[in-house]
Design a protein around this motif. Structure first.
Motif, PDB file in Angstrom:
ATOM      1  N   ALA A 229      96.669 -22.861 -20.142  1.00  0.00           N
ATOM      2  CA  ALA A 229      96.389 -21.738 -19.249  1.00  0.00           C
ATOM      3  C   ALA A 229      95.377 -22.194 -18.213  1.00  0.00           C
ATOM      4  O   ALA A 229      94.554 -23.076 -18.488  1.00  0.00           O
ATOM      5  CB  ALA A 229      95.843 -20.550 -20.034  1.00  0.00           C
ATOM      6  N   PRO A 230      95.403 -21.638 -17.020  1.00  0.00           N
ATOM      7  CA  PRO A 230      94.401 -22.000 -16.010  1.00  0.00           C
ATOM      8  C   PRO A 230      92.986 -21.705 -16.516  1.00  0.00           C
ATOM      9  O   PRO A 230      92.767 -20.728 -17.244  1.00  0.00           O
ATOM     10  CB  PRO A 230      94.749 -21.104 -14.818  1.00  0.00           C
ATOM     11  N   ILE A 231      92.031 -22.541 -16.149  1.00  0.00           N
ATOM     12  CA  ILE A 231      90.645 -22.342 -16.549  1.00  0.00           C
ATOM     13  C   ILE A 231      89.976 -21.462 -15.497  1.00  0.00           C
ATOM     14  O   ILE A 231      89.632 -21.916 -14.402  1.00  0.00           O
ATOM     15  CB  ILE A 231      89.908 -23.678 -16.689  1.00  0.00           C
ATOM     16  N   THR A 232      89.841 -20.191 -15.812  1.00  0.00           N
ATOM     17  CA  THR A 232      89.263 -19.236 -14.878  1.00  0.00           C
ATOM     18  C   THR A 232      88.025 -18.570 -15.472  1.00  0.00           C
ATOM     19  O   THR A 232      87.937 -18.382 -16.688  1.00  0.00           O
ATOM     20  CB  THR A 232      90.281 -18.156 -14.488  1.00  0.00           C
ATOM     21  N   TYR A 233      87.092 -18.221 -14.618  1.00  0.00           N
ATOM     22  CA  TYR A 233      85.813 -17.634 -15.012  1.00  0.00           C
ATOM     23  C   TYR A 233      85.751 -16.169 -14.585  1.00  0.00           C
ATOM     24  O   TYR A 233      85.786 -15.872 -13.390  1.00  0.00           O
ATOM     25  CB  TYR A 233      84.661 -18.379 -14.333  1.00  0.00           C
ATOM     26  N   PRO A 234      85.622 -15.247 -15.517  1.00  0.00           N
ATOM     27  CA  PRO A 234      85.438 -13.834 -15.168  1.00  0.00           C
ATOM     28  C   PRO A 234      83.956 -13.431 -15.198  1.00  0.00           C
ATOM     29  O   PRO A 234      83.135 -14.048 -15.900  1.00  0.00           O
ATOM     30  CB  PRO A 234      86.215 -13.108 -16.262  1.00  0.00           C
ATOM     31  N   ILE A 235      83.619 -12.405 -14.445  1.00  0.00           N
ATOM     32  CA  ILE A 235      82.259 -11.866 -14.405  1.00  0.00           C
ATOM     33  C   ILE A 235      82.355 -10.354 -14.466  1.00  0.00           C
ATOM     34  O   ILE A 235      83.344  -9.761 -14.005  1.00  0.00           O
ATOM     35  CB  ILE A 235      81.535 -12.331 -13.119  1.00  0.00           C
ATOM     36  N   ALA A 236      81.353  -9.718 -15.058  1.00  0.00           N
ATOM     37  CA  ALA A 236      81.372  -8.247 -15.176  1.00  0.00           C
ATOM     38  C   ALA A 236      79.970  -7.712 -15.362  1.00  0.00           C
ATOM     39  O   ALA A 236      79.072  -8.421 -15.844  1.00  0.00           O
ATOM     40  CB  ALA A 236      82.258  -7.815 -16.350  1.00  0.00           C
TER      41      ALA A 236
END
Length: 274
Positions: A229-236
């Motif tokens: 899976a793509p390595i993505t960074y979420p923020i919240a």
């Protein structure tokens, strides 16, 4: 999996020991953090808990944000994404949470400790295999990690560290997980894996591409590793933040052209559109 040092003179082999020990260690770390970090934080600080791989980039992002918001003081807490999430669940102070993978943020959402509407993907990264700069080991594929002359391979603990989960998935996809994990040296976060390689304590290690880039004089990239899976960074924003407006301003800045430009300087790519 072989750690560099053991607190016990004789390791336990019972199957349940390792997961139980991890749970205990994470709970202990969360409790210790809540006591020490709470004492350091001022009431008006905006506290950002962020993945260890974001350390250098977010410090620079923070400097740029504070210049635009002189009334706001940022306080960062960097560590393994799952450990940070557990700290927040256990009541540690935090206004913003930035994870190195979707799974840790999904756990935060399931625990209802983030505001779902504020969740955004803000960066992308790559998984790389690194070796010490003076190493003669130059693998052409992950299969070469199974060779007898490769004794130790560092990677984040898949139970709590996103880079470890990406590593496990890549090695399983290559059909070498069992062989390589038998040589595994588990790291508590991606920067510890980087340190193990930089000091020559392991033959190779898995880190994010941005981590490898901060020590070009001590480590070199042997392989860029495809991930499932793509390595993505979420923020919240963290639920119950006392500084909700400032938290949303920081998230907006990270997503802005100015924030993205700072992240790009540290090797992060824009997050792919969903």
């Amino acid at each position: 999996m072989r750690p560099l040092s053991r607190p016990l003179s004789r390791p336990l082999s019972r199957p349940l020991f390792r997961p139980l020990f991890r749970l205990f260690a994470h709970a202990l770390a969360a409790t210790a953090f809540a006591l020490t970090f709470s004492a350091q934080a001022r009431a008006d600080d905006l506290i950002v808990s962020a993945a260890a791989s974001l350390t250098n980039a977010f410090k620079a992002v923070g400097d740029a944000f504070e210049q635009q918001h002189p009334g706001t003081r940022l306080l960062f807490n960097f560590g393994a994404s799952d450990v940070l999430m557990q700290q927040i669940v256990n009541g540690a102070p935090a206004d913003v949470f930035a994870s190195a993978d979707q799974k840790a943020m999904d756990k935060a959402a399931a625990e209802k400790v983030i505001v779902p509407a504020t969740r955004k993907d803000f960066a992308a990264n790559s998984l790389v295999l690194i070796v010490p700069t003076d190493s003669r080991f130059a693998p052409a594929s992950l299969n070469e990690l199974t060779a007898a002359n490769v004794k130790r391979v560092a990677y984040g603990d898949p139970a709590s560290v996103p880079v470890g989960r990406y590593t496990e998935g890549a090695l399983k996809s290559a059909g070498v997980w069992d062989a390589v994990s038998a040589k595994g040296v588990l790291a508590t976060n991606v920067r510890q894996s980087l340190d193990y390689v930089s000091r020559g304590e392991v033959d190779a290690g898995f880190v994010f591409g941005t981590d490898a880039a901060i020590m070009p004089e001590k480590v070199k990239v042997a392989l860029t590793v495809p991930t499932q899976a793509p390595i993505t960074y979420p923020i919240a924003q963290v639920e119950g933040s006392r500084h909700a407006a400032d938290a949303q301003s920081f998230i907006a800045f990270v997503l802005s052209p100015a924030g993205q430009a700072v992240l790009a300087k540290y090797g992060f790519k824009p997050a792919p559109a969903r």
